[in-house]
Design an enzyme around this catalytic site. Structure first.
Site, PDB file in Angstrom:
ATOM      1  N   SER A 140      34.589  31.007  43.956  1.00  0.00           N
ATOM      2  CA  SER A 140      35.092  32.355  43.769  1.00  0.00           C
ATOM      3  C   SER A 140      34.302  33.265  44.714  1.00  0.00           C
ATOM      4  O   SER A 140      33.093  33.433  44.555  1.00  0.00           O
ATOM      5  CB  SER A 140      34.901  32.779  42.318  1.00  0.00           C
ATOM      6  OG  SER A 140      35.115  34.168  42.218  1.00  0.00           O
TER       7      SER A 140
ATOM      8  N   ASP B  14      46.001  33.526  43.931  1.00  0.00           N
ATOM      9  CA  ASP B  14      45.973  34.082  42.577  1.00  0.00           C
ATOM     10  C   ASP B  14      46.834  35.332  42.447  1.00  0.00           C
ATOM     11  O   ASP B  14      47.662  35.441  41.542  1.00  0.00           O
ATOM     12  CB  ASP B  14      44.535  34.430  42.149  1.00  0.00           C
ATOM     13  CG  ASP B  14      43.712  33.178  41.875  1.00  0.00           C
ATOM     14  OD1 ASP B  14      44.043  32.110  42.445  1.00  0.00           O
ATOM     15  OD2 ASP B  14      42.740  33.261  41.103  1.00  0.00           O
TER      16      ASP B  14
ATOM     17  N   ARG C 297      34.710  48.208  43.317  1.00  0.00           N
ATOM     18  CA  ARG C 297      35.770  48.297  42.310  1.00  0.00           C
ATOM     19  C   ARG C 297      36.241  49.713  42.011  1.00  0.00           C
ATOM     20  O   ARG C 297      37.437  49.971  41.928  1.00  0.00           O
ATOM     21  CB  ARG C 297      35.344  47.580  41.017  1.00  0.00           C
ATOM     22  CG  ARG C 297      35.055  46.101  41.218  1.00  0.00           C
ATOM     23  CD  ARG C 297      36.280  45.333  41.752  1.00  0.00           C
ATOM     24  NE  ARG C 297      35.949  43.952  42.064  1.00  0.00           N
ATOM     25  CZ  ARG C 297      35.766  43.488  43.300  1.00  0.00           C
ATOM     26  NH1 ARG C 297      35.874  44.288  44.339  1.00  0.00           N
ATOM     27  NH2 ARG C 297      35.493  42.222  43.505  1.00  0.00           N
TER      28      ARG C 297
ATOM     29  N   ASP D 185      34.277  42.449  36.810  1.00  0.00           N
ATOM     30  CA  ASP D 185      35.211  43.233  37.606  1.00  0.00           C
ATOM     31  C   ASP D 185      36.350  43.833  36.788  1.00  0.00           C
ATOM     32  O   ASP D 185      36.764  44.961  37.029  1.00  0.00           O
ATOM     33  CB  ASP D 185      35.746  42.387  38.769  1.00  0.00           C
ATOM     34  CG  ASP D 185      34.680  42.158  39.837  1.00  0.00           C
ATOM     35  OD1 ASP D 185      33.803  43.032  39.971  1.00  0.00           O
ATOM     36  OD2 ASP D 185      34.715  41.122  40.509  1.00  0.00           O
TER      37      ASP D 185
END
Ligand code: ARG
Length: 403
Positions: free
Chosen positions: A179, A16, A96, A125
């Site tokens: 994922s 990705d 994050r 996220d």
């Protein structure tokens, strides 16, 4: 479209973000700097360098953030005993703001005017990255390709890769993968069959813990040392924060500790189902509560428990760098001044149970609580008056009700 001069991309080296890298170069025609954070995801990171080089990236940063992650993010959060919706140890949420902090730092260093991330448009996220960037440098633009390009399916993604000669690993060609987000605190798995909460998660979803029934038949006893609210040693051996969490992940994984199958409420609005594995974090939560049980005053402990859901929600929703999170953190940190000592736990088939605790700053008084004769002045008649006064309004209320 706004003109962008230079972009720092949060780059994992996976399919990705490799596609995103190419898309940014094409779309903005500017230099892209690749930043890969080592958070202990347990993946080789050097291949990311090679891939970025092949895409013509000149400035590639692979930074080991493991100690900073555990010391400055995981441990402060653990001091609060933070759980989102009563169960989730926030393993992705807490990573994050750290990644965003370094994105911003590198952007300033190289004079970039934008940062980019590979989070999709439906998750938490993206919110966490962007709120953190907003709080740290309001002048930076944020590019979220998943919300901007017109790739809408896995098929289109693979087509784009093909067209731009981005190598697609053969296992990524078939159906879409789960994922997965992994770091030193947890592994989170979402998507595919898990999207149906009625389906039992297949065993191969789990990556770092054994199924509790398959865990060793003999329990393992471990002792964790705490200083001022933070774990500092395992079985008497002092360790750095990342080394300590790594050690507990190994122990917990072997004993099947820290599995969670959860349906949670995303900030964005939908419910989602995920599988979490947080072996070391689960042991640490039990141990921290154990040491707090003898070192915290009752009202202090209860106040912490009252604000905890609020604090956890702030982290879940991406407000790590917001003033109210910092205010709550100051309160929590102050409570930890005497949270020092040793906690012994038994690890056995999926559970981490506290079996003993000691502290040089303990508030526990055997003399006060004992059923035997005690030296400390405690007048039993005081309890009589205490109950009589507390019962006053109840007697009054019951008489009115005609009971
Ligand atoms: N639902 C979790 C959270 O919002 C994990 C998100 C990332 N995990 C993933 N498998 N993509 O914190």
């Amino acid at each position: 479209m706004t003109k962008i001069e230079k972009i720092v991309l949060s780059y994992s080296g996976g399919l990705d973000t490799s596609i995103i890298l190419k898309w940014l170069q094409e779309t903005y025609g500017c230099e892209v700097v690749a930043f890969t954070a080592d958070l202990g995801q347990g993946e080789e990171l050097e291949p990311a360098r090679t891939k970025a080089e092949m895409s013509g990236v000149k400035d590639i940063r692979i930074v080991d953030l493991r100690e900073e992650f555990v010391r400055d993010f995981v441990f402060p959060m653990l001091r609060a005993n933070a759980l989102y919706e009563g169960q989730y140890l926030l393993g992705s949420s807490i990573a994050r703001p750290l990644i965003a902090k370094h994105l911003v730092g590198i952007a300033r260093e190289v004079g970039a005017d934008a940062v980019a991330h590979g989070a999709t448009g439906k998750g938490n996220d993206q919110v966490r990255f962007e709120l953190a960037v907003n709080a740290l440098d309001p002048s930076l633009k944020v590019i979220a390709p998943w919300r901007q390009w017109n790739i809408r399916s896995r098929m289109q993604l693979l087509e784009y890769a093909e067209k731009h000669h981005i190598p697609v690993p053969s296992d990524k060609r078939g159906e879409a993968p789960f994922s997965i987000d992994a770091n030193l605190l947890h592994t989170s798995t979402e998507g595919k069959i898990l999207e149906n909460p009625a389906e039992v998660a297949p065993d191969h979803v789990y990556q770092r813990t054994v199924d509790p029934p398959d865990a060793p038949d003999t329990p393992e006893i471990i002792t964790i040392g705490f200083e001022r609210g933070d774990p500092v040693s395992v079985n008497g051996k002092a360790m750095t924060p990342a080394a300590l969490l790594t050690e507990l992940n190994g122990l917990g994984g072997r004993h099947g500790i820290g599995r969670l199958d959860l349906v949670e409420n995303r900030f964005i609005g939908m419910k989602s189902r995920g599988i979490y594995e947080t072996p070391g974090g689960t042991i640490l939560l039990a141990a921290h509560r154990g040491i707090e049980s003898i070192t915290l005053d009752r009202a202090a402990a209860h106040l912490k428990d009252e604000i905890m859901p609020r604090y956890a929600e702030l982290i879940y929703n991406g407000f790590w760098f917001a003033p109210e999170r910092e205010m709550l953190q100051a309160l929590i940190d102050q409570s930890q001044a005497f949270v020092s000592g040793d906690v012994t736990l038994r690890l056995y088939k999926g559970s981490a149970s506290v079996i003993s605790r000691t502290s040089p700053c303990s508030l526990y008084s055997a003399d006060l609580v004992t059923f035997e004769e005690s030296a400390i002045a405690y007048d039993h008649h005081d309890a009589e008056g205490f109950i009589r006064l507390n019962g006053l309004r109840l007697r009054n209320w019951a008489a009115r009700n005609g009971r």
